[in-house]
Design a protein around this motif. Structure first.
Motif: not given
Length: 126
Positions: A37, A44, A92-94, A119
């Motif tokens: 995230r 990150r 933002a989650y990746y 994301g």
């Protein structure tokens, strides 16, 4: 392999969300998968990772006890269940993947992953 993360949204503190990551490669079981995230203005951050077999997992201390990563290789899916969300989880989650030979290793560093999805934004209001 192409990855797509989804399932983010606006929730209240204490709520739960399940993020999903779908892989375009039908042989996605050959990939180790991780979640990261990135919050605005921050670097990150590793969140969780799961081995190809699904038997090994690893979690960031910042979210340990509140998250669970799992995978369904038959569906080319990896999930991130997040509970008791806090405003500081807003980011933002990746999802990311890397092809590895071992069935039972996990990786925690972003530079170790070769493929990244777009994301999905998680916003937690207080």
């Amino acid at each position: 392999v192409q990855l797509q993360a989804y399932g983010g949204g606006l929730v209240q503190a204490g709520d739960s969300l399940r993020l999903s990551c779908v892989a375009s490669d039908p042989t996605s079981r050959k990939y180790l998968v991780g979640w990261f995230r990135q919050a605005p203005g921050k670097e990150r951050e590793f969140i969780a990772a799961i081995s190809k077999s699904g038997l090994m997992t690893n979690y960031a201390d910042s979210m340990k006890g509140r998250i669970s990563i799992s995978r369904d290789n038959a569906k080319n899916m990896v999930y991130l269940q997040m509970n008791s969300l806090k405003p500081e989880d807003t980011a933002a989650y990746y999802c990311a993947a890397v092809a590895v030979s071992s069935w039972n290793i996990v990786l925690r560093f972003g530079h170790q992953y070769d493929y990244w999805g777009q994301g999905t934004l998680v916003t937690v209001s207080s």
